[in-house]
Design a protein around this motif. Structure first.
Motif, short mmCIF file in Angstrom:
data_model
loop_
_atom_site.label_atom_id
_atom_site.label_comp_id
_atom_site.label_asym_id
_atom_site.label_seq_id
_atom_site.Cartn_x
_atom_site.Cartn_y
_atom_site.Cartn_z
N GLU A 164 0.86 -1.20 0.00
CA GLU A 164 0.00 0.00 0.00
C GLU A 164 0.89 1.24 0.00
O GLU A 164 1.80 1.32 0.81
N ASP A 165 0.61 2.18 -0.90
CA ASP A 165 1.45 3.37 -0.98
C ASP A 165 0.93 4.54 -0.15
O ASP A 165 1.65 5.51 0.04
N GLU A 166 -0.25 4.44 0.37
CA GLU A 166 -0.79 5.50 1.22
C GLU A 166 -0.37 5.20 2.66
O GLU A 166 -0.92 4.29 3.31
N TYR A 167 0.60 5.96 3.17
CA TYR A 167 1.24 5.64 4.45
C TYR A 167 0.24 5.45 5.59
O TYR A 167 0.30 4.46 6.32
N PHE A 168 -0.67 6.38 5.77
CA PHE A 168 -1.58 6.31 6.92
C PHE A 168 -2.52 5.11 6.82
O PHE A 168 -2.80 4.45 7.82
N ALA A 219 -1.80 2.27 5.21
CA ALA A 219 -0.95 1.10 5.44
C ALA A 219 -0.68 0.92 6.93
O ALA A 219 -0.76 -0.21 7.45
N ASP A 220 -0.38 2.01 7.62
CA ASP A 220 -0.08 1.93 9.05
C ASP A 220 -1.33 1.54 9.85
O ASP A 220 -1.25 0.73 10.78
N ARG A 228 -1.91 -2.12 9.29
CA ARG A 228 -0.90 -2.86 10.05
C ARG A 228 -1.30 -2.97 11.52
O ARG A 228 -1.29 -4.07 12.10
N THR A 246 4.80 -2.26 2.59
CA THR A 246 5.68 -1.68 1.60
C THR A 246 4.86 -0.94 0.56
O THR A 246 3.69 -1.25 0.37
N SER A 247 5.49 0.01 -0.09
CA SER A 247 4.77 0.85 -1.04
C SER A 247 5.26 0.69 -2.47
O SER A 247 4.89 1.48 -3.33
N ASN A 248 6.10 -0.32 -2.72
CA ASN A 248 6.56 -0.49 -4.10
C ASN A 248 6.72 -1.96 -4.47
O ASN A 248 6.88 -2.83 -3.61
#
Length: 131
Positions: A19-23, A25-26, A29, A43-45
């Motif tokens: 997932e490339d959207e940090y918030f 993804a976190d 998680r 990971t985002s890539n």
């Protein structure tokens, strides 16, 4: 199984998050860890996701389709080749998913973990999976 118990299907599972959207993804998680899952990534890539697949035991994966300027399909192909369950979690129109992947679960964002758990871990006949 009740909706509140469905997310417990993640307990003990090793789940890759791409997932490339940090918030987002976190948040995913944290929720998965609260349910007893071991999170791989996030990971985002694509390159890093492929490295994780090669270096970690993974039971299932949650894949965003668009990762900045990359598409996640190389990751999906590797997971499919290894017979690892995955879902696409995307906010984009399902028409953007190539026909090749039409048999895989698609969960529109924001996806509920219960919906994802069913897509990843419940057999098609609705019975409980024991692995």
């Amino acid at each position: 199984m009740e909706k509140s118990n469905l997310a417990k299907l993640f307990s003990g599972k090793r789940v890759l998050i791409v997932e490339d959207e940090y918030f987002l993804a976190d948040e995913t998680r944290r929720k998965l860890e609260d349910l007893g899952a071991v999170v791989i990534g996030p990971t985002s890539n694509v390159s890093r996701a492929l490295d994780l697949i090669n270096g970690e035991h993974i039971d299932a994966a949650i894949l965003d389709v668009y990762l900045g300027d990359e598409l996640v399909f190389a990751v999906a192909d590797e997971l499919e080749a290894r017979d690892i369950n995955f879902v696409f979690a995307t906010g984009y129109d399902p028409a953007h998913i190539p026909v090749k992947y039409k048999g895989f679960a698609l969960c529109e964002k924001p996806a509920e973990l219960e919906q994802i758990a069913v897509a990843l871990f419940r057999p098609a006949d609705g019975s409980e999976r024991l692995n």
